[in-house]
Enzyme design. Structure first.
Site, PDB file in Angstrom:
ATOM      1  N   PHE A   1       8.603 -51.192  -9.936  1.00 51.69           N
ATOM      2  CA  PHE A   1       9.723 -52.108  -9.525  1.00 51.69           C
ATOM      3  C   PHE A   1      10.643 -51.439  -8.435  1.00 51.69           C
ATOM      4  O   PHE A   1      11.030 -50.388  -8.494  1.00 51.69           O
ATOM      5  CB  PHE A   1      10.507 -52.023 -10.986  1.00 51.69           C
ATOM      6  CG  PHE A   1      11.613 -52.706 -11.065  1.00 51.69           C
ATOM      7  CD1 PHE A   1      11.833 -54.088 -11.359  1.00 51.69           C
ATOM      8  CD2 PHE A   1      13.046 -52.096 -10.634  1.00 51.69           C
ATOM      9  CE1 PHE A   1      12.996 -54.844 -11.420  1.00 51.69           C
ATOM     10  CE2 PHE A   1      14.321 -52.994 -10.378  1.00 51.69           C
ATOM     11  CZ  PHE A   1      14.241 -54.296 -10.895  1.00 51.69           C
TER      12      PHE A   1
ATOM     13  N   ASP B   1      10.889 -44.349  -3.705  1.00 52.65           N
ATOM     14  CA  ASP B   1      11.949 -44.820  -4.517  1.00 52.65           C
ATOM     15  C   ASP B   1      12.491 -44.119  -5.401  1.00 52.65           C
ATOM     16  O   ASP B   1      11.778 -44.006  -6.711  1.00 52.65           O
ATOM     17  CB  ASP B   1      11.618 -46.333  -5.067  1.00 52.65           C
ATOM     18  CG  ASP B   1      12.512 -47.319  -5.575  1.00 52.65           C
ATOM     19  OD1 ASP B   1      13.516 -46.458  -5.945  1.00 52.65           O
ATOM     20  OD2 ASP B   1      12.231 -48.410  -5.876  1.00 52.65           O
TER      21      ASP B   1
ATOM     22  N   LYS C   1      21.760 -45.522  -8.364  1.00 57.98           N
ATOM     23  CA  LYS C   1      22.062 -45.493  -9.810  1.00 57.98           C
ATOM     24  C   LYS C   1      23.019 -44.157  -9.954  1.00 57.98           C
ATOM     25  O   LYS C   1      24.238 -44.348  -9.669  1.00 57.98           O
ATOM     26  CB  LYS C   1      20.869 -45.128 -10.569  1.00 57.98           C
ATOM     27  CG  LYS C   1      20.374 -46.730 -10.702  1.00 57.98           C
ATOM     28  CD  LYS C   1      19.073 -46.578 -11.783  1.00 57.98           C
ATOM     29  CE  LYS C   1      18.546 -48.146 -12.144  1.00 57.98           C
ATOM     30  NZ  LYS C   1      19.317 -48.759 -12.750  1.00 57.98           N
TER      31      LYS C   1
ATOM     32  N   THR D   1      28.053 -56.247   7.204  1.00 58.97           N
ATOM     33  CA  THR D   1      29.862 -55.991   7.209  1.00 58.97           C
ATOM     34  C   THR D   1      29.986 -54.686   6.776  1.00 58.97           C
ATOM     35  O   THR D   1      30.677 -53.920   7.708  1.00 58.97           O
ATOM     36  CB  THR D   1      30.395 -56.978   6.555  1.00 58.97           C
ATOM     37  OG1 THR D   1      30.185 -58.082   6.952  1.00 58.97           O
ATOM     38  CG2 THR D   1      32.122 -56.834   6.580  1.00 58.97           C
TER      39      THR D   1
END
Length: 509
Positions: free
Chosen positions: A231, A337, A368, A393
Site C-alpha cells: 500500500f 516507503d 504519519k 503552491t
C-alpha cells in the site's frame, strides 16, 4: 538512537487539562505475569504522562448515546461509513482516547499509527502556541517562491536532524500519498536525464510538444514496480502502486505498472527457516525478472519495510539486502516507503535501519508520526534539472515541520525509540504466552525484534476488534484477517499489561 537528553518524568503540563477520572489500578495481566519479568530499565519505569488514567474506563456500549447523536449529526454533512469511534480529543490524554460518553480506551491504534508522543502532549502544545508556529499558520508560505527566512534552520534542526543514513536533503510534501508521488516523479526525471545524456542536455521541441498530448517521447513509457499486497497511497500514481485491497482501486484508471510478489513467510520463523529462505529467493528472482523485462521499463521500485495495510507482512533483512543489490545491478532506484514504519515504531528511528544495507536506499518517504511528509535523498542528481518540475503552491508546511521538530525533541528527551524497542520485546513475549494458551486465536504472530510493530492473524478478526472496545482497548486491523498493533512511542510495560489482560478476556469470551 540519535543523541538526546533523557529525563525521568514528563515536564509539568502547561495545559489547562484537568486529569481524567481514573479507573482502579488493574491487576497485573495474568498473561504478562506468567512470563518472566525483565528487570527495571532506568527511566522506563517512570510514567511519561503522570496524569493519564490508570486504566480504561468503559461506561456504555461504544458508540454510546451521546456519540450516536454526534454521528447522526455529522452524517448529514460528512461520510461516516468508515467511522471507528467518535472521539473527544479535549479529554484524551497520553495513551488514552476518550469519547463523548465518558468511555476512555487504551489506544493501540493511534490514528492509524500517526500519533507519536501521546494525546494532548504538553511539549507539543508549547511548540504549537509559540510565535514561530503562529506565524507559520497565519502566513503559510508558498515555499518554492516565497520561503520564510528561517526555513533552512527549521529543516536542519528538525526534519534533516533525523535523516536516514546516507541522506542529507529533503523534499517536503503534504501527506504520505503525496510524498510517494513526488518520489516517483523524481525517479522518472532522473532516469530520463540519464537516457538523454545528462542534466545539461536540453529538451527537444518534440519532447515538449508531445508531452502536452500525453504522448511519446515527452510522456515516456516508464514504470514504478511495487509488490503484491503493498500500500502506497490513494492518489493516481501512488494508487497504481497500491495492491492491498480492491476497494481502493475500483473504477479508478491506473498506470500500466508492474508488481512483484512479496514473500509469504511461515511462522514461527525458527521452525520454517529453509522454507522461508526459498520463498524469499523466489520473490527476489521474480522481482529481478520483472525489473528487467517489463514492457514499460522500470525506473524505480517502491517497498514498505512492513506491508502495513496489506496485512502486516514481514520479510527478512536478507531479502531487502538482496533487493537493494538487484536495483544497484540494473541501475534502478529503490524507494523505501516509511510512511507508517518510520519515526521510531520498530525500535529504530527508520525501519530500514534493521536491514544493515551496504548501500542506502535512493529515497525514503515519510509522514504519519512525523506529522509532516516528504522524501529524503542524498544524490544531487535526484534534484530536477529545471525549476518548477517538482513544485506546487505550498511544497510542504512550515507549521507541520515545526511540530515534527518538537516531536523529535520529545523522542530524544525521553529516549522513546529505546523505550519502544524494550516495550515491544516485553509485549511480544506476552503475546507469545497468549498464543500458547489460545492457539486458535493468535495465529502467525509476527514482529519480533520490530519494536511494537506487532501483528497476528485472527480467524474472527472483526469480532475481536469489536470486543476489544468492550474491555477498553482501541485496536485496528489490516488485510483480510490481521490484528495489528500501532501504539504510540510512549507505550510502556504497564500499558502492555493492561492490553494483554484485555486480550485474554476477549479470547476467553
Amino acid at each position: 538512537m540519535r543523541a538526546g537528553v533523557r529525563a525521568s518524568t514528563m515536564r509539568a503540563s502547561p495545559m489547562a487539562i484537568r486529569p481524567m477520572a481514573s479507573a482502579t489500578t488493574p491487576k497485573k495481566a495474568t498473561a504478562a505475569a506468567a512470563m518472566q519479568q525483565q528487570p527495571p530499565t532506568e527511566m522506563f519505569d517512570q510514567p511519561f504522562f503522570p496524569d493519564e488514567p490508570y486504566g480504561p474506563i468503559v461506561r456504555t456500549s461504544i458508540p454510546g448515546p451521546e456519540s450516536k447523536k454526534a454521528i447522526a449529526h455529522l452524517d448529514k454533512v460528512f461520510d461516516t461509513r468508515s467511522l471507528n469511534m467518535m472521539a473527544n480529543y479535549t479529554k484524551s490524554l497520553g495513551n488514552y482516547i476518550a469519547d463523548l460518553d465518558g468511555n476512555v480506551l487504551l489506544d493501540v491504534y493511534a490514528q492509524i499509527a500517526s500519533i507519536p508522543v501521546g494525546y494532548s502532549n504538553p511539549s507539543l502544545l508549547l511548540a504549537s502556541t509559540s510565535p514561530a508556529m503562529a506565524s507559520a499558520m497565519i502566513n503559510r508560505p508558498a515555499l518554492g517562491n516565497f520561503p520564510q527566512h528561517d526555513w533552512a534552520e527549521i529543516l536542519e534542526t528538525g526534519v534533516l536532524r533525523v535523516a536516514p543514513p546516507g541522506m542529507n536533503q529533503v523534499f517536503t510534501a503534504q501527506a504520505g500519498s503525496d510524498a510517494n508521488e513526488l518520489a516517483y516523479k523524481a525517479a522518472f526525471m532522473w532516469k530520463r536525464s540519464q537516457e538523454r545524456g545528462g542534466a545539461d542536455v536540453p529538451f527537444t521541441e518534440e519532447e515538449m510538444s508531445s508531452s502536452m498530448n500525453n504522448a511519446l517521447p515527452g510522456s515516456p513509457h516508464m514504470s514504478i514496480m511495487s509488490f503484491a499486497t503493498g500500500f502506497h497511497g490513494r492518489l493516481f500514481g501512488s494508487l497504481s502502486t497500491t495492491r492491498s485491497k480492491p476497494i481502493h482501486k475500483l473504477d479508478i484508471p491506473a498506470f500500466d505498472w508492474p508488481q512483484a510478489p512479496f514473500p509469504a513467510l511461515k511462522y514461527p520463523l525458527e521452525q520454517h527457516i529453509e522454507e522461508n529462505k526459498a520463498e524469499e529467493q523466489r520473490c527476489l528472482d521474480e522481482a529481478e525478472r520483472v525489473m528487467t523485462t517489463y514492457h514499460n521499463p522500470v525506473a524505480g521500485i517502491v517497498i514498505e519495510p512492513v506491508q502495513s495495510e496489506g496485512g502486516d507482512n514481514h520479510a527478512s533483512p536478507a531479502f531487502f539486502r538482496g533487493l537493494r543489490e538487484i536495483t544497484k545491478k540494473h541501475n534502478i532506484l529503490m524507494i523505501v516507503d516509511e510512511v507508517q514504519t518510520g519515526v521510531g515504531a520498530t525500535g529504530k528511528f527508520w525501519a530500514h535501519e534493521h536491514w544493515n544495507l551496504q548501500h542506502p536506499p535512493d529515497m525514503v518517504t515519510f509522514s504519519k508520526k512525523a506529522q509532516t511528509a516528504g522524501y529524503y535523498f542524498g544524490n544531487d542528481e535526484l534534484r530536477p534539472n529545471k525549476p518548477y518540475r517538482q513544485f506546487n503552491t505550498w511544497m510542504g508546511d512550515p507549521a507541520r515541520a515545526i511540530l515534527f521538530r518538537a516531536i523529535i525533541d520529545e523522542i530524544e528527551r525521553l529516549d522513546l525509540v529505546r523505550n519502544t524497542a524494550e516495550t515491544g520485546a516485553y509485549l511480544f513475549s506476552g503475546l507469545e504466552n497468549l498464543a500458547q494458551r489460545f492457539p486458535g486465536e493468535v495465529l502467525n504472530l509476527r514482529g519480533k525484534g520490530q519494536g511494537t510493530f506487532i501483528a497476528w492473524d485472527s480467524p474472527r478478526r472483526d469480532e475481536v476488534l469489536k470486543k476489544a472496545k468492550g474491555v477498553g482497548i482501541n485496536i485496528g486491523g489490516s488485510g483480510e484477517r490481521a490484528v495489528r498493533l500501532r501504539p504510540m512511542l510512549i507505550f510502556q510495560k504497564k500499558h502492555a499489561d493492561i492490553f494483554l489482560e484485555g486480550m485474554e478476556k476477549v479470547f476467553s469470551s
